[in-house]
Design a protein around this motif. Structure first.
Motif, short mmCIF file in Angstrom:
data_model
loop_
_atom_site.label_atom_id
_atom_site.label_comp_id
_atom_site.label_asym_id
_atom_site.label_seq_id
_atom_site.Cartn_x
_atom_site.Cartn_y
_atom_site.Cartn_z
N PRO A 10 0.77 -1.12 0.03
CA PRO A 10 0.10 0.06 -0.19
C PRO A 10 1.10 1.50 0.03
CG PRO A 10 -0.23 -0.86 2.48
CD PRO A 10 0.95 -1.58 1.27
N ASP A 11 0.98 2.61 -0.80
CA ASP A 11 1.09 3.54 -0.71
C ASP A 11 0.59 4.17 0.62
OD1 ASP A 11 1.98 3.72 -3.10
OD2 ASP A 11 0.35 4.80 -4.07
N PHE A 12 0.84 5.00 1.37
CA PHE A 12 0.56 5.57 2.63
C PHE A 12 0.97 7.65 1.84
CE2 PHE A 12 0.67 7.41 7.37
CZ PHE A 12 -0.28 7.88 7.22
N LYS A 13 0.26 8.04 1.33
CA LYS A 13 0.18 9.57 0.28
C LYS A 13 0.78 10.59 1.08
CE LYS A 13 -1.85 7.35 -3.82
NZ LYS A 13 -0.87 7.29 -4.77
N TYR A 14 -0.60 10.56 1.83
CA TYR A 14 -1.06 11.42 2.54
C TYR A 14 -1.13 11.34 3.93
CZ TYR A 14 -2.57 12.21 -2.11
OH TYR A 14 -2.42 12.58 -3.41
N ILE B 185 -3.83 -0.30 6.31
CA ILE B 185 -2.06 -0.35 6.68
C ILE B 185 -2.01 -1.35 8.56
CG2 ILE B 185 0.14 0.17 7.07
CD1 ILE B 185 -0.14 2.67 5.74
N ARG B 186 -3.21 -0.70 8.51
CA ARG B 186 -2.37 -1.05 10.60
C ARG B 186 -3.88 -2.91 10.40
NH1 ARG B 186 -4.09 4.13 13.56
NH2 ARG B 186 -5.71 3.43 12.98
N GLU B 187 -4.19 -2.58 9.21
CA GLU B 187 -5.48 -3.88 9.33
C GLU B 187 -4.42 -5.27 8.85
OE1 GLU B 187 -8.48 -5.06 10.27
OE2 GLU B 187 -8.79 -6.81 9.33
N ALA C 7 13.42 -13.81 -3.09
CA ALA C 7 12.57 -13.28 -2.81
C ALA C 7 11.60 -13.13 -2.03
CB ALA C 7 11.34 -13.91 -3.90
N ALA C 8 10.24 -11.91 -1.93
CA ALA C 8 9.77 -11.64 -0.65
C ALA C 8 8.77 -12.55 -1.04
CB ALA C 8 9.37 -10.61 -0.97
N SER C 9 8.24 -13.10 -0.19
CA SER C 9 6.30 -14.21 0.22
C SER C 9 5.51 -14.13 0.35
CB SER C 9 7.26 -15.40 0.03
OG SER C 9 7.51 -15.98 1.51
N ARG C 10 5.62 -13.02 1.19
CA ARG C 10 4.42 -12.81 2.15
C ARG C 10 4.51 -11.53 3.03
NH1 ARG C 10 0.12 -15.86 4.13
NH2 ARG C 10 -0.14 -15.37 6.15
N GLY C 11 3.08 -10.49 2.98
CA GLY C 11 3.43 -9.70 4.85
C GLY C 11 3.42 -8.04 3.81
N VAL C 12 3.40 -7.40 4.98
CA VAL C 12 3.56 -5.88 3.97
C VAL C 12 4.57 -5.00 3.92
CG1 VAL C 12 2.54 -3.84 4.73
CG2 VAL C 12 1.21 -5.76 5.14
N LEU C 13 4.94 -3.84 3.27
CA LEU C 13 5.57 -3.42 2.74
C LEU C 13 5.37 -1.89 2.29
CD1 LEU C 13 9.41 -3.14 1.27
CD2 LEU C 13 7.86 -1.82 -0.10
N VAL C 14 5.22 -0.80 3.06
CA VAL C 14 4.38 0.43 3.31
C VAL C 14 5.26 1.72 1.85
CG1 VAL C 14 3.40 2.54 3.49
CG2 VAL C 14 3.65 0.49 5.25
N ARG C 15 4.58 1.82 0.48
CA ARG C 15 5.06 2.94 -0.11
C ARG C 15 5.11 4.67 -0.03
NH1 ARG C 15 5.06 -0.31 -5.36
NH2 ARG C 15 6.86 -1.31 -5.88
#
Ligand code: SF4
Length: 313
Positions: free
Chosen positions: A158-162, A185-187, A205-213
């Motif tokens: 997910p982006d976190f733009k603002y 993102i918390r969810e 290689a990534a296989s699971r989880g969250v990275l925030v852009r």
């Protein structure tokens, strides 16, 4: 079986337009009940854990429920470039792409086509495709939808733009973006955890989880600092993040006389310094403004990124 019901009174995203897309109405995202895709192909412009040797298998969907005026993919979000594909056609093209050895299937700006994508994923799994699936989104998503999607999707970007409501209103006409994205993102972190394995080199290689852009915008360092503060407050310094600098002024920036330049070294360094001050360690940074060859031109749907052609040679 494709279930068109969610399109009939569409509330797939936080705009909750309530239009009947099956009957031909269009809401804010500008898309009806037919799947439209601008490009399907191997992409080498993502962060290393998603690229591997043969690229990330990107599917760029047409339209967007976020609709920021400076969108780097404005040809899709504002000009609605793309072709109509049936589920069967999309599955066939993705299976051909999967045969090239791509590292994952990367669905870009996907929220408004969730019913189609869910069916495509089901058919791909039935056909034996076990690639990790990435949900590469604007961050403007309903938490109820994310809960559903988390059952089917392996990796969320997910982006976190603002973090500043007034900036969100200026860019996309909605002040609720910061609260919506933060809750989402918390969810996602609750459902999927942090991105793993986290290998900066990309060997694993990534296989699971969250990275925030987060994309740094020219003249908006305070927003970026607030984004980092909020992410730190919610998740601590182990959250994987990508702080992007590839912003380029798009046509509407020039029309509005807003964001008409690149991000300066000084601006970007202030943001990166704050990343360090907060103690984030799993971080992708972009020391320069990015490779021009990874600025897409979707008029060339077969290969919108010149940089990909070079990597494939
Ligand atoms: S997905 Fe599109 S039509 Fe549906 S609520 Fe969002 S913007 Fe409106």
């Amino acid at each position: 079986m494709l279930d068109l019901e969610p399109y009939r009174h569409c509330e797939l995203c936080p705009r909750r337009c309530g239009v009947d897309r099956v009957a031909g109405q269009h809401g804010f995202c500008g898309e009806g009940a037919e799947l439209r895709i601008a490009s399907i192909g191997a992409h080498f412009g993502e962060e290393p854990p998603f690229v591997g040797q043969s690229g990330s298998g990107t599917v760029f969907l047409t339209g967007c429920s976020c609709g920021c005026f400076f969108c780097q993919n404005y040809q899709l979000s504002a000009e609605h470039m793309g072709e109509t594909l049936s589920v069967a056609e999309a599955v066939q093209r993705i299976r051909l792409l999967a045969d090239t050895g791509i590292s994952n299937l990367n669905l870009v700006t996907p929220d408004h086509f969730w019913p189609h994508l869910r069916e495509i994923l089901r058919q791909l799994r039935d056909a034996g495709c076990d690639l990790p699936v990435i949900w590469n989104s604007s961050g403007y998503s309903r938490v109820e939808m994310l809960r559903e999607q988390a059952k089917e999707i392996d990796i969320f970007l997910p982006d976190f733009k603002y973090a500043l409501p007034e900036l969100a209103r200026l860019c996309m006409g909605r002040e609720d973006y910061p609260a919506v994205a933060r809750e989402g993102i918390r969810e996602l972190v609750d459902c999927k955890g942090f991105l793993r394995p986290f290998d900066e080199t990309g060997e694993l290689a990534a296989s699971r989880g969250v990275l925030v852009r987060h994309l740094v915008l020219p003249g908006e360092v305070e927003n970026s600092l607030a984004v980092l503060d909020q992410l730190y407050e919610d998740h601590g310094p182990m959250l994987p993040i990508s702080v992007m600098r590839q912003f380029r002024p798009m046509p509407e920036c020039l029309q509005r006389n807003r964001f008409t330049r690149l991000v300066t070294d000084e601006e970007y360094n202030r943001v990166v310094n704050h990343v360090r001050e907060l103690g984030f360690t799993r971080v992708f940074i972009q020391p320069d403004c990015g490779d021009e060859n990874f600025v897409p031109d979707f008029r060339h749907a077969g290969e919108p990124f010149k940089g990909n052609a070079k990597r494939k040679v």
